[in-house]
Design an enzyme around this catalytic site. Structure first.
Site, PDB file in Angstrom:
ATOM      1  N   ASN A   7     -30.342  53.275  70.643  1.00 45.39           N
ATOM      2  CA  ASN A   7     -30.196  54.376  69.666  1.00 45.39           C
ATOM      3  C   ASN A   7     -30.213  55.748  70.342  1.00 45.39           C
ATOM      4  O   ASN A   7     -30.340  56.772  69.672  1.00 45.39           O
ATOM      5  CB  ASN A   7     -31.306  54.306  68.605  1.00 45.39           C
ATOM      6  CG  ASN A   7     -32.697  54.506  69.201  1.00 45.39           C
ATOM      7  OD1 ASN A   7     -32.850  54.624  70.419  1.00 45.39           O
ATOM      8  ND2 ASN A   7     -33.705  54.538  68.343  1.00 45.39           N
TER       9      ASN A   7
ATOM     10  N   ASP B 211     -44.389  56.600  78.812  1.00 49.61           N
ATOM     11  CA  ASP B 211     -44.875  56.292  77.463  1.00 49.61           C
ATOM     12  C   ASP B 211     -45.821  55.100  77.471  1.00 49.61           C
ATOM     13  O   ASP B 211     -45.948  54.404  78.472  1.00 49.61           O
ATOM     14  CB  ASP B 211     -43.683  56.054  76.507  1.00 49.61           C
ATOM     15  CG  ASP B 211     -42.551  55.275  77.161  1.00 49.61           C
ATOM     16  OD1 ASP B 211     -42.817  54.548  78.134  1.00 49.61           O
ATOM     17  OD2 ASP B 211     -41.412  55.384  76.696  1.00 49.61           O
TER      18      ASP B 211
ATOM     19  N   HIS C 156     -32.486  56.854  72.531  1.00 52.23           N
ATOM     20  CA  HIS C 156     -33.789  57.450  72.884  1.00 52.23           C
ATOM     21  C   HIS C 156     -33.986  57.474  74.404  1.00 52.23           C
ATOM     22  O   HIS C 156     -33.417  56.649  75.129  1.00 52.23           O
ATOM     23  CB  HIS C 156     -34.954  56.756  72.163  1.00 52.23           C
ATOM     24  CG  HIS C 156     -35.328  55.393  72.652  1.00 52.23           C
ATOM     25  ND1 HIS C 156     -35.869  54.426  71.829  1.00 52.23           N
ATOM     26  CD2 HIS C 156     -35.269  54.799  73.878  1.00 52.23           C
ATOM     27  CE1 HIS C 156     -36.129  53.343  72.519  1.00 52.23           C
ATOM     28  NE2 HIS C 156     -35.772  53.540  73.770  1.00 52.23           N
TER      29      HIS C 156
ATOM     30  N   GLU D 175     -37.441  59.159  69.682  1.00 50.47           N
ATOM     31  CA  GLU D 175     -36.459  58.568  68.781  1.00 50.47           C
ATOM     32  C   GLU D 175     -35.563  59.664  68.204  1.00 50.47           C
ATOM     33  O   GLU D 175     -35.901  60.852  68.265  1.00 50.47           O
ATOM     34  CB  GLU D 175     -37.191  57.833  67.644  1.00 50.47           C
ATOM     35  CG  GLU D 175     -38.156  56.755  68.119  1.00 50.47           C
ATOM     36  CD  GLU D 175     -37.481  55.493  68.660  1.00 50.47           C
ATOM     37  OE1 GLU D 175     -36.309  55.554  69.096  1.00 50.47           O
ATOM     38  OE2 GLU D 175     -38.140  54.438  68.645  1.00 50.47           O
TER      39      GLU D 175
HETATM   40  C1  F6R Z   1     -39.600  52.851  78.335  1.00 50.86           C
HETATM   41  C2  F6R Z   1     -38.652  53.852  77.937  1.00 50.86           C
HETATM   42  C3  F6R Z   1     -37.492  53.521  77.079  1.00 50.86           C
HETATM   43  C4  F6R Z   1     -36.579  52.493  77.729  1.00 50.86           C
HETATM   44  C5  F6R Z   1     -35.434  52.141  76.788  1.00 50.86           C
HETATM   45  C6  F6R Z   1     -34.508  51.115  77.379  1.00 50.86           C
HETATM   46  O1  F6R Z   1     -40.590  53.455  79.164  1.00 50.86           O
HETATM   47  O2  F6R Z   1     -38.839  54.952  78.298  1.00 50.86           O
HETATM   48  O3  F6R Z   1     -36.757  54.697  76.840  1.00 50.86           O
HETATM   49  O4  F6R Z   1     -36.082  53.002  78.934  1.00 50.86           O
HETATM   50  O5  F6R Z   1     -35.953  51.641  75.594  1.00 50.86           O
HETATM   51  O6  F6R Z   1     -35.182  49.906  77.516  1.00 50.86           O
HETATM   52  P1  F6R Z   1     -34.543  48.721  78.330  1.00 50.86           P
HETATM   53  O7  F6R Z   1     -34.406  49.198  79.717  1.00 50.86           O
HETATM   54  O8  F6R Z   1     -35.539  47.601  78.218  1.00 50.86           O
HETATM   55  O9  F6R Z   1     -33.243  48.414  77.703  1.00 50.86           O
END
Ligand code: F6R
Length: 267
Positions: free
Chosen positions: A141, A69, A143, A148
């Site tokens: 959440n 992303d 994702h 989302e």
């Molecule tokens: C970012 C992504 C998100 C993160 C998620 C957890 O490329 O794909 O799904 O993996 O927001 O983020 P952290 O690891 O910072 O808790």
């Protein structure tokens, strides 16, 4: 789905690195493609992969990296743009060649142009032969990528609105909440589950509820990470804290012992 639980984040990183290295090593006849997550969760894994490269256990030179992303609207050189973050945390740490790093384009002006480039990103992944192993984190959440809650289970790369919770969670990387972009371009859940192997890493209490919902709750767009249940080769690597809400813990631990250990018990 395999669920591997380790004592510490460092052990999680090493265990996940084993999974990634074996998946990349299984690729023959073309360059392997590694799916890359940003955020805090995979940083230890990237450091572990860097050590494997230094020890001669992983040849990263031909590998292509494909980001999950990117934020919409950040200048290309913004330090929190995911292209820049992955240069810092993967190219510099693991040794992935910079020309081999592919990131969705969040810089185009307007939905039509962003959507057209998102479709081009899907074509790039296909031209690389698809993703051999996709590294994933999980949001509080539920994702994965920036899909989302409510994201279609078959979605492909597209523009998404970030939830308030995700923006608050990620505000730690920016000067203030107002500086966190409101939109992103993310691989869809259909894109992510097209990867041949999924390796999700999660550590810490804050992830425990989302992990349990994803692994043991219903397959539902309300918990996008539950789509991992649909995939035939998913490995989830957790520390004790992130595993804290799992109901089937004893089963996962027994299954992780493998067939040989079970045969030994019966002998
Ligand atoms: C970012 C992504 C998100 C993160 C998620 C957890 O490329 O794909 O799904 O993996 O927001 O983020 P952290 O690891 O910072 O808790």
């Amino acid at each position: 789905m395999e669920v591997l639980i380790r004592d510490t984040p460092a052990a999680v990183a090493e265990c996940a690195a084993d999974q990634v290295v074996s998946a990349l090593a299984a690729v023959t006849g073309r360059s392997p493609t590694l799916g890359l997550a940003t955020g805090s969760s995979p940083l230890g894994l990237y450091a572990a992969l860097g050590r494997r490269v230094a020890a001669g256990q992983l040849d990263i030179r031909a590998v292509h990296g494909v980001a999950l992303d990117e934020y919409v609207g950040l200048p290309p050189d913004h330090p929190q743009g995911y292209g820049v973050v992955l240069e810092r945390t993967v190219c510099d740490v693991v040794g992935l060649p910079r020309p081999h790093l592919h990131v969705p384009d969040g810089t185009a002006a307007g939905l039509a142009a962003l959507t057209e480039r998102a479709a081009a990103y899907e074509r790039t992944i296909l031209a690389l032969g698809g993703v051999d192993v996709q590294i994933l984190g999980i949001g509080t959440n539920g994702h994965v990528g920036f899909n989302e809650p409510g994201s279609a289970l078959t979605s492909r790369t597209r523009v998404k609105r970030l939830s308030d919770r995700t923006r608050r969670d990620n505000a730690r990387f920016f000067t203030s909440l107002d500086d966190v972009p409101t939109h992103c371009v993310t691989q869809g859940l259909g894109t992510i589950t097209s990867a041949r192997r999924l390796v999700l890493v999660a550590t810490g209490d804050a992830k425990a509820r989302a992990v349990a919902d994803a692994l043991e709750g219903p397959l539902t767009a309300s918990c996008p990470a539950s789509v991992l249940q649909w995939h035939p080769d998913t490995v989830v690597v957790l520390d004790e804290q992130a595993a804290g809400c799992l109901k089937n813990r004893s089963y996962y631990d027994a299954a992780a012992q493998g067939l040989a250990a079970a045969s030994g018990e019966q002998a």
